[in-house]
Design a protein around this motif. Sequence first.
Motif, PDB file in Angstrom:
ATOM      1  N   ALA A  90      11.313   5.688  12.537  1.00  0.00           N
ATOM      2  CA  ALA A  90      10.981   6.616  11.449  1.00  0.00           C
ATOM      3  C   ALA A  90       9.468   6.729  11.289  1.00  0.00           C
ATOM      4  O   ALA A  90       8.754   5.721  11.283  1.00  0.00           O
ATOM      5  N   ALA A  91       8.998   7.949  11.154  1.00  0.00           N
ATOM      6  CA  ALA A  91       7.568   8.168  10.939  1.00  0.00           C
ATOM      7  C   ALA A  91       7.188   7.733   9.531  1.00  0.00           C
ATOM      8  O   ALA A  91       7.906   8.003   8.568  1.00  0.00           O
ATOM      9  N   LEU A  92       6.054   7.055   9.416  1.00  0.00           N
ATOM     10  CA  LEU A  92       5.620   6.579   8.105  1.00  0.00           C
ATOM     11  C   LEU A  92       5.379   7.747   7.146  1.00  0.00           C
ATOM     12  O   LEU A  92       5.616   7.627   5.938  1.00  0.00           O
ATOM     13  N   ALA A 109      -1.123   8.100   3.107  1.00  0.00           N
ATOM     14  CA  ALA A 109      -2.230   7.241   2.671  1.00  0.00           C
ATOM     15  C   ALA A 109      -1.880   6.500   1.385  1.00  0.00           C
ATOM     16  O   ALA A 109      -2.254   5.329   1.200  1.00  0.00           O
ATOM     17  N   HIS A 110      -1.152   7.182   0.501  1.00  0.00           N
ATOM     18  CA  HIS A 110      -0.736   6.553  -0.750  1.00  0.00           C
ATOM     19  C   HIS A 110       0.200   5.383  -0.459  1.00  0.00           C
ATOM     20  O   HIS A 110       0.083   4.302  -1.043  1.00  0.00           O
ATOM     21  N   LEU A 111       1.143   5.580   0.457  1.00  0.00           N
ATOM     22  CA  LEU A 111       2.037   4.502   0.863  1.00  0.00           C
ATOM     23  C   LEU A 111       1.242   3.353   1.484  1.00  0.00           C
ATOM     24  O   LEU A 111       1.482   2.175   1.184  1.00  0.00           O
ATOM     25  N   ALA A 112       0.295   3.686   2.341  1.00  0.00           N
ATOM     26  CA  ALA A 112      -0.508   2.661   2.994  1.00  0.00           C
ATOM     27  C   ALA A 112      -1.298   1.841   1.980  1.00  0.00           C
ATOM     28  O   ALA A 112      -1.401   0.615   2.089  1.00  0.00           O
ATOM     29  N   ASN A 113      -1.837   2.514   0.969  1.00  0.00           N
ATOM     30  CA  ASN A 113      -2.601   1.809  -0.064  1.00  0.00           C
ATOM     31  C   ASN A 113      -1.713   0.868  -0.854  1.00  0.00           C
ATOM     32  O   ASN A 113      -2.131  -0.242  -1.224  1.00  0.00           O
ATOM     33  N   ASP A 114      -0.473   1.304  -1.128  1.00  0.00           N
ATOM     34  CA  ASP A 114       0.468   0.455  -1.859  1.00  0.00           C
ATOM     35  C   ASP A 114       0.800  -0.796  -1.048  1.00  0.00           C
ATOM     36  O   ASP A 114       0.856  -1.904  -1.583  1.00  0.00           O
ATOM     37  N   ILE A 143       8.746   8.629   5.702  1.00  0.00           N
ATOM     38  CA  ILE A 143       9.169   7.640   4.699  1.00  0.00           C
ATOM     39  C   ILE A 143       8.426   7.877   3.389  1.00  0.00           C
ATOM     40  O   ILE A 143       9.021   7.862   2.310  1.00  0.00           O
ATOM     41  N   ALA A 144       7.131   8.102   3.474  1.00  0.00           N
ATOM     42  CA  ALA A 144       6.336   8.341   2.274  1.00  0.00           C
ATOM     43  C   ALA A 144       6.840   9.564   1.522  1.00  0.00           C
ATOM     44  O   ALA A 144       6.998   9.537   0.294  1.00  0.00           O
ATOM     45  N   ALA A 145       7.115  10.644   2.249  1.00  0.00           N
ATOM     46  CA  ALA A 145       7.588  11.873   1.605  1.00  0.00           C
ATOM     47  C   ALA A 145       8.960  11.673   0.975  1.00  0.00           C
ATOM     48  O   ALA A 145       9.208  12.114  -0.152  1.00  0.00           O
ATOM     49  N   ASP A 146       9.850  10.983   1.676  1.00  0.00           N
ATOM     50  CA  ASP A 146      11.207  10.764   1.157  1.00  0.00           C
ATOM     51  C   ASP A 146      11.206   9.959  -0.134  1.00  0.00           C
ATOM     52  O   ASP A 146      12.077  10.149  -0.995  1.00  0.00           O
ATOM     53  N   LEU A 147      10.250   9.054  -0.282  1.00  0.00           N
ATOM     54  CA  LEU A 147      10.239   8.149  -1.437  1.00  0.00           C
ATOM     55  C   LEU A 147       9.326   8.624  -2.561  1.00  0.00           C
ATOM     56  O   LEU A 147       9.135   7.919  -3.534  1.00  0.00           O
ATOM     57  N   GLY A 148       8.775   9.813  -2.425  1.00  0.00           N
ATOM     58  CA  GLY A 148       8.006  10.378  -3.518  1.00  0.00           C
ATOM     59  C   GLY A 148       6.542  10.021  -3.549  1.00  0.00           C
ATOM     60  O   GLY A 148       5.851  10.292  -4.537  1.00  0.00           O
ATOM     61  N   ALA A 189       6.172   2.157 -15.328  1.00  0.00           N
ATOM     62  CA  ALA A 189       5.556   2.708 -14.117  1.00  0.00           C
ATOM     63  C   ALA A 189       5.444   1.651 -13.024  1.00  0.00           C
ATOM     64  O   ALA A 189       5.609   1.950 -11.834  1.00  0.00           O
ATOM     65  N   ALA A 190       5.171   0.408 -13.405  1.00  0.00           N
ATOM     66  CA  ALA A 190       5.077  -0.669 -12.419  1.00  0.00           C
ATOM     67  C   ALA A 190       6.435  -0.966 -11.802  1.00  0.00           C
ATOM     68  O   ALA A 190       6.542  -1.315 -10.622  1.00  0.00           O
ATOM     69  N   MET A 191       7.495  -0.825 -12.593  1.00  0.00           N
ATOM     70  CA  MET A 191       8.841  -1.046 -12.060  1.00  0.00           C
ATOM     71  C   MET A 191       9.198   0.035 -11.048  1.00  0.00           C
ATOM     72  O   MET A 191       9.801  -0.243 -10.004  1.00  0.00           O
ATOM     73  N   ILE A 192       8.835   1.268 -11.335  1.00  0.00           N
ATOM     74  CA  ILE A 192       9.097   2.356 -10.396  1.00  0.00           C
ATOM     75  C   ILE A 192       8.332   2.131  -9.104  1.00  0.00           C
ATOM     76  O   ILE A 192       8.868   2.304  -8.000  1.00  0.00           O
ATOM     77  N   ARG A 193       7.073   1.730  -9.206  1.00  0.00           N
ATOM     78  CA  ARG A 193       6.281   1.469  -8.000  1.00  0.00           C
ATOM     79  C   ARG A 193       6.895   0.346  -7.164  1.00  0.00           C
ATOM     80  O   ARG A 193       6.924   0.421  -5.936  1.00  0.00           O
ATOM     81  N   ARG A 194       7.393  -0.702  -7.840  1.00  0.00           N
ATOM     82  CA  ARG A 194       7.995  -1.811  -7.103  1.00  0.00           C
ATOM     83  C   ARG A 194       9.245  -1.352  -6.359  1.00  0.00           C
ATOM     84  O   ARG A 194       9.464  -1.724  -5.207  1.00  0.00           O
ATOM     85  N   ARG A 195      10.080  -0.537  -7.011  1.00  0.00           N
ATOM     86  CA  ARG A 195      11.280  -0.046  -6.344  1.00  0.00           C
ATOM     87  C   ARG A 195      10.922   0.772  -5.106  1.00  0.00           C
ATOM     88  O   ARG A 195      11.507   0.597  -4.038  1.00  0.00           O
ATOM     89  N   ARG A 196       9.954   1.654  -5.246  1.00  0.00           N
ATOM     90  CA  ARG A 196       9.595   2.497  -4.112  1.00  0.00           C
ATOM     91  C   ARG A 196       9.031   1.670  -2.967  1.00  0.00           C
ATOM     92  O   ARG A 196       9.322   1.937  -1.792  1.00  0.00           O
TER      93      ARG A 196
END
Length: 253
Positions: free
Chosen positions: A217-219, A232-237, A222-227, A196-203
Amino acid sequence: MTDPNRGVLYPDRLPRFTRLPPGEAASELVEWYWIPQWDLPDGVESRQALLPYPAANLAVEPDGVTLWGVTTRAGERVLRGSGWAVGALLRPAALSHLAAAPADLADRHVVLDEPALQSAVAAAMPDPRAAADVVEAWLVARVGALTPEARLANAMAGLLMTDPEILRLDDAAEHLRVSARTLQRLSHRTVGLPPAAMIRRRRLQEAAQRVRDDPDAALADIAADLGYADQAHLANDFRAVLGLTASDYRGEQ
């Protein structure tokens, strides 16, 4: 090969940098060789911010040979004066032969007592291909024949780090026709991070590249395209791993 700047947060700040593919003999051991060379004026620094791949690195430098374990966070290296390094981004099949417990090496490094390797690489520099060939010959001799488990570990890492359709551990397990528990154990033994950590790193690497390469590109897109569940989830990452927001990162380019 994956985009050569993925994982480099500020590619315009790189010193002279060469990235080379492995030869056929080491194609199951090395993702690529990375070879920076720098010669900076007195008092000048070059700060290299990185979001490394979830993989170990073997690095040969003028002062020795180091095995760096997988990292769990972004990092920075400050270059001063003159220097070089010849590094190999290792595939799991190679790491399992160089470290007895890859998970114990996470965010750590060990110095290897390999003076002959260091001397041979130093003699080959500043020719990047010749230096990489020296490292390659050493790795091939050190690792030897690969086991079925080693090849499965390579397949797992390749899938998790390159396939945008793999968003969950179960997706990877189904694709590789093994159980999720098998992949968890395999990742622990050969990479040092859970899948799971490897998947998060790739994204996050992909998100950083998109933010950098496409200023319009709207953030949220980008968040939707990458799953990601939402922006907010992207921002937290971004904040948790990079220590800054995606907007701030875009503004620094």
